[in-house]
Motif scaffolding. Structure first.
Motif, PDB file in Angstrom:
ATOM      1  N   ALA A 129       0.836  -1.211   0.000  1.00  0.00           N
ATOM      2  CA  ALA A 129       0.000   0.000   0.000  1.00  0.00           C
ATOM      3  C   ALA A 129       0.865   1.252   0.000  1.00  0.00           C
ATOM      4  O   ALA A 129       0.587   2.224  -0.720  1.00  0.00           O
ATOM      5  CB  ALA A 129      -0.922  -0.016   1.213  1.00  0.00           C
ATOM      6  N   GLN A 130       1.929   1.248   0.785  1.00  0.00           N
ATOM      7  CA  GLN A 130       2.829   2.404   0.810  1.00  0.00           C
ATOM      8  C   GLN A 130       3.444   2.656  -0.567  1.00  0.00           C
ATOM      9  O   GLN A 130       3.471   3.789  -1.044  1.00  0.00           O
ATOM     10  CB  GLN A 130       3.951   2.157   1.826  1.00  0.00           C
ATOM     11  CG  GLN A 130       3.580   2.440   3.264  1.00  0.00           C
ATOM     12  CD  GLN A 130       4.801   2.323   4.154  1.00  0.00           C
ATOM     13  OE1 GLN A 130       5.165   1.234   4.571  1.00  0.00           O
ATOM     14  NE2 GLN A 130       5.445   3.439   4.409  1.00  0.00           N
ATOM     15  N   ARG A 131       3.960   1.582  -1.169  1.00  0.00           N
ATOM     16  CA  ARG A 131       4.645   1.754  -2.452  1.00  0.00           C
ATOM     17  C   ARG A 131       3.698   2.275  -3.543  1.00  0.00           C
ATOM     18  O   ARG A 131       4.114   3.011  -4.429  1.00  0.00           O
ATOM     19  CB  ARG A 131       5.288   0.439  -2.875  1.00  0.00           C
ATOM     20  CG  ARG A 131       6.577   0.143  -2.112  1.00  0.00           C
ATOM     21  CD  ARG A 131       7.327  -1.005  -2.730  1.00  0.00           C
ATOM     22  NE  ARG A 131       6.730  -2.285  -2.399  1.00  0.00           N
ATOM     23  CZ  ARG A 131       7.045  -3.006  -1.326  1.00  0.00           C
ATOM     24  NH1 ARG A 131       7.932  -2.536  -0.458  1.00  0.00           N
ATOM     25  NH2 ARG A 131       6.473  -4.173  -1.104  1.00  0.00           N
ATOM     26  N   VAL A 132       2.445   1.876  -3.482  1.00  0.00           N
ATOM     27  CA  VAL A 132       1.472   2.374  -4.466  1.00  0.00           C
ATOM     28  C   VAL A 132       1.184   3.852  -4.226  1.00  0.00           C
ATOM     29  O   VAL A 132       1.007   4.641  -5.171  1.00  0.00           O
ATOM     30  CB  VAL A 132       0.183   1.537  -4.413  1.00  0.00           C
ATOM     31  CG1 VAL A 132      -0.915   2.179  -5.257  1.00  0.00           C
ATOM     32  CG2 VAL A 132       0.461   0.116  -4.899  1.00  0.00           C
TER      33      VAL A 132
ATOM     34  N   MET B 194       9.014   8.801   1.485  1.00  0.00           N
ATOM     35  CA  MET B 194       8.731   8.046   2.709  1.00  0.00           C
ATOM     36  C   MET B 194       7.934   6.771   2.428  1.00  0.00           C
ATOM     37  O   MET B 194       7.773   5.930   3.303  1.00  0.00           O
ATOM     38  CB  MET B 194       7.955   8.909   3.697  1.00  0.00           C
ATOM     39  CG  MET B 194       8.752  10.079   4.260  1.00  0.00           C
ATOM     40  SD  MET B 194       7.896  10.856   5.622  1.00  0.00           S
ATOM     41  CE  MET B 194       6.348  11.317   4.826  1.00  0.00           C
ATOM     42  N   PHE B 195       7.442   6.601   1.190  1.00  0.00           N
ATOM     43  CA  PHE B 195       6.567   5.470   0.894  1.00  0.00           C
ATOM     44  C   PHE B 195       7.304   4.350   0.159  1.00  0.00           C
ATOM     45  O   PHE B 195       6.815   3.800  -0.815  1.00  0.00           O
ATOM     46  CB  PHE B 195       5.360   5.960   0.084  1.00  0.00           C
ATOM     47  CG  PHE B 195       4.460   6.848   0.885  1.00  0.00           C
ATOM     48  CD1 PHE B 195       3.436   6.302   1.630  1.00  0.00           C
ATOM     49  CD2 PHE B 195       4.644   8.220   0.918  1.00  0.00           C
ATOM     50  CE1 PHE B 195       2.607   7.115   2.392  1.00  0.00           C
ATOM     51  CE2 PHE B 195       3.831   9.037   1.674  1.00  0.00           C
ATOM     52  CZ  PHE B 195       2.797   8.484   2.411  1.00  0.00           C
ATOM     53  N   ILE B 196       8.489   4.041   0.662  1.00  0.00           N
ATOM     54  CA  ILE B 196       9.247   2.923   0.105  1.00  0.00           C
ATOM     55  C   ILE B 196       8.660   1.600   0.595  1.00  0.00           C
ATOM     56  O   ILE B 196       8.544   0.633  -0.152  1.00  0.00           O
ATOM     57  CB  ILE B 196      10.732   3.032   0.494  1.00  0.00           C
ATOM     58  CG1 ILE B 196      11.349   4.265  -0.190  1.00  0.00           C
ATOM     59  CG2 ILE B 196      11.502   1.765   0.115  1.00  0.00           C
ATOM     60  CD1 ILE B 196      12.752   4.558   0.253  1.00  0.00           C
TER      61      ILE B 196
ATOM     62  N   TRP C  99      12.804   1.946   6.535  1.00  0.00           N
ATOM     63  CA  TRP C  99      12.739   2.666   5.273  1.00  0.00           C
ATOM     64  C   TRP C  99      11.900   3.933   5.372  1.00  0.00           C
ATOM     65  O   TRP C  99      12.128   4.894   4.622  1.00  0.00           O
ATOM     66  CB  TRP C  99      12.196   1.747   4.171  1.00  0.00           C
ATOM     67  CG  TRP C  99      13.234   0.758   3.720  1.00  0.00           C
ATOM     68  CD1 TRP C  99      13.256  -0.571   3.954  1.00  0.00           C
ATOM     69  CD2 TRP C  99      14.415   1.052   2.978  1.00  0.00           C
ATOM     70  NE1 TRP C  99      14.371  -1.141   3.419  1.00  0.00           N
ATOM     71  CE2 TRP C  99      15.110  -0.160   2.792  1.00  0.00           C
ATOM     72  CE3 TRP C  99      14.962   2.219   2.452  1.00  0.00           C
ATOM     73  CZ2 TRP C  99      16.311  -0.246   2.101  1.00  0.00           C
ATOM     74  CZ3 TRP C  99      16.162   2.132   1.755  1.00  0.00           C
ATOM     75  CH2 TRP C  99      16.821   0.929   1.586  1.00  0.00           C
ATOM     76  N   VAL C 100      10.936   3.954   6.282  1.00  0.00           N
ATOM     77  CA  VAL C 100      10.206   5.210   6.521  1.00  0.00           C
ATOM     78  C   VAL C 100      11.168   6.280   7.026  1.00  0.00           C
ATOM     79  O   VAL C 100      11.160   7.432   6.558  1.00  0.00           O
ATOM     80  CB  VAL C 100       9.060   4.994   7.532  1.00  0.00           C
ATOM     81  CG1 VAL C 100       8.484   6.337   7.978  1.00  0.00           C
ATOM     82  CG2 VAL C 100       7.962   4.137   6.914  1.00  0.00           C
ATOM     83  N   ILE C 101      12.016   5.882   7.966  1.00  0.00           N
ATOM     84  CA  ILE C 101      12.981   6.836   8.534  1.00  0.00           C
ATOM     85  C   ILE C 101      14.003   7.257   7.481  1.00  0.00           C
ATOM     86  O   ILE C 101      14.365   8.443   7.366  1.00  0.00           O
ATOM     87  CB  ILE C 101      13.672   6.209   9.755  1.00  0.00           C
ATOM     88  CG1 ILE C 101      12.642   5.961  10.866  1.00  0.00           C
ATOM     89  CG2 ILE C 101      14.791   7.107  10.262  1.00  0.00           C
ATOM     90  CD1 ILE C 101      13.171   5.173  12.041  1.00  0.00           C
TER      91      ILE C 101
END
Length: 408
Positions: free
Chosen positions: A30-33, A126-128, A141-143
């Motif tokens: 979901a983050q990557r999208v 931030m959306f890796i 990865w957010v950090i």
């Protein structure tokens, strides 16, 4: 006689682990999208700003910086890995710096929709998401994305000669995503504390079950050897002749040298000779101890093909236990043994006309019927049935016959 237990198959991953990884993968996907979707939204806003300002040249410059960041985000969605994540961070850092510098030099804050459009590429970094199925990896990865985006913003402001201004929204979003991964990690840890790992639990259960089988088989062996010898001493008024001594010595040797098979059967009898010869030896041994046994159907045992070693051991030991019970409890000195065989089973009937007993009232701690007969046969896939009343007792023993198995 012993047999090696089959190797345990490697258990499937426990449901707890599968669920936790699925949650992490779902959150990361979901983050990557969201990353490329947010960049498409930024592109739409850039077009709107360019149309309102009439500055299409600046739009072209911004797209040149935006395109590599968008491409990297799409590649990350399609092939998430540490390498593509690092590539996304590197491209985002460079492209983000140029994008911010171009935006600040070309548009006023009012034209660029405030800091939202300025921070668009930095925000998308931030959306890796987690590139490995671990919650800690997602938080890491957010950090990394937050730090890289902030560095790109700082570099862009420095290039444009503007004082650094940062929106708190990126930090808030980073905290929310980190908390989401932390919730997954804490939930999995609590579940581990409450529920044992299923592969370990299954392995422990199998080992405990095998240990219980060996214990029951060992108890049956002691019942049929040592206790039988003590009963013999009682019946002979403690007079030890040579044959009694030999019998006791044989029983002690059997206990000392017994070994467990893969089905928990403990071998007490010597394995030499055919199945028929060993059965005749048991009958002869009981005869001199005071029990006359009429054996019929022994010709069915001339060929023991299809009767596994474990099954042969079990049916011989169960027959011996049934005859020992006649000797000890039936109050009679005669019994009949009838052997039969079909394509599916080898059957032995032990019949006596002595005083019977109530089968339903046999206590659970009595080994003679529960373990020496029923338990032994059940462990090799066989079965036993006992009928008893005031006119006598019949015990039917059955073990499977399968062509091609190891024979005794």
């Amino acid at each position: 006689m012993s047999a090696t237990a089959p190797p345990l198959a490697r258990p499937a991953p426990p449901p707890r682990e599968v669920t936790a990884r699925a949650l992490v993968r779902g959150l990361a996907t979901a983050q990557r999208v969201i990353g490329p979707v947010s960049l498409l939204l930024a592109l739409a806003l850039m077009v709107e700003v360019a149309v309102r300002s009439g500055d299409t040249a600046t739009l072209g410059s911004l797209v040149l910086w935006w395109a590599p960041a968008f491409t990297a985000a799409v590649v990350l969605v399609l092939r998430p890995s540490v390498a593509t994540a690092l590539m996304t961070v590197a491209v985002g850092l460079v492209a983000g710096s140029g994008f911010v510098a171009t935006m600040l030099q070309s548009y006023t804050p009012e034209q660029s929709r405030g800091l939202f459009l300025v921070e668009a590429l930095a925000w998308a970094l931030m959306f890796i998401g987690a590139v490995r199925p671990r919650a800690a990896d997602g938080a890491l990865w957010v950090i990394v994305g937050l730090v890289a985006g902030t560095a790109a913003l700082a570099a862009g402001h420095a290039i444009a000669g503007r004082p650094l201004e940062l929106s708190p929204d990126r930090l808030v979003d980073a905290v929310i995503m980190t908390i989401a991964y932390a919730v997954v990690a804490v939930g999995g840890r609590r579940r581990r504390d409450r529920v044992p790992e299923l592969p370990d639990a299954a392995l422990v259960s199998r080992r405990q079950n095998a240990a219980r089988q060996r214990e029951r088989a060992a108890a049956a062996l002691v019942h049929d050897t040592v206790l039988a010898s003590l009963t013999l001493l009682e019946r002979t008024d403690s007079r030890l002749d040579d044959r009694v001594r030999q019998g006791i010595r044989r029983d002690l040797d059997a206990v000392a040298g017994a070994s467990a098979t893969s089905v928990g059967v403990v071998s007490a009898a010597a394995a030499e000779g055919s199945l028929a010869a060993r059965m005749l030896a048991i009958v002869d041994d009981l005869r001199w101890r005071g029990l006359r046994v009429d054996l019929s159907g022994a010709e069915a045992l001339t060929s023991s093909a299809g009767v596994s070693t474990a099954a042969a051991e079990a049916v011989l030991a169960a027959m011996t236990a049934a005859l020992e019970n006649v000797l000890r409890h039936a109050g009679i000195d005669r019994a009949e043994v009838t052997v039969g065989r079909t394509a599916q089973a080898l059957t032995v009937l032990v019949v006596d006309a002595g005083r019977g007993f109530d089968v339903a009232q046999v206590p659970d701690d009595r080994l003679g019927v529960r373990e020496s007969i029923h338990g032994r046969l059940a462990r090799v896939g066989g079965a036993a049935r006992v009928w008893s009343n005031a006119t006598g007792t019949t015990v039917m023993l059955s073990v499977p016959v399968a062509a091609g198995e190891e024979s005794s």
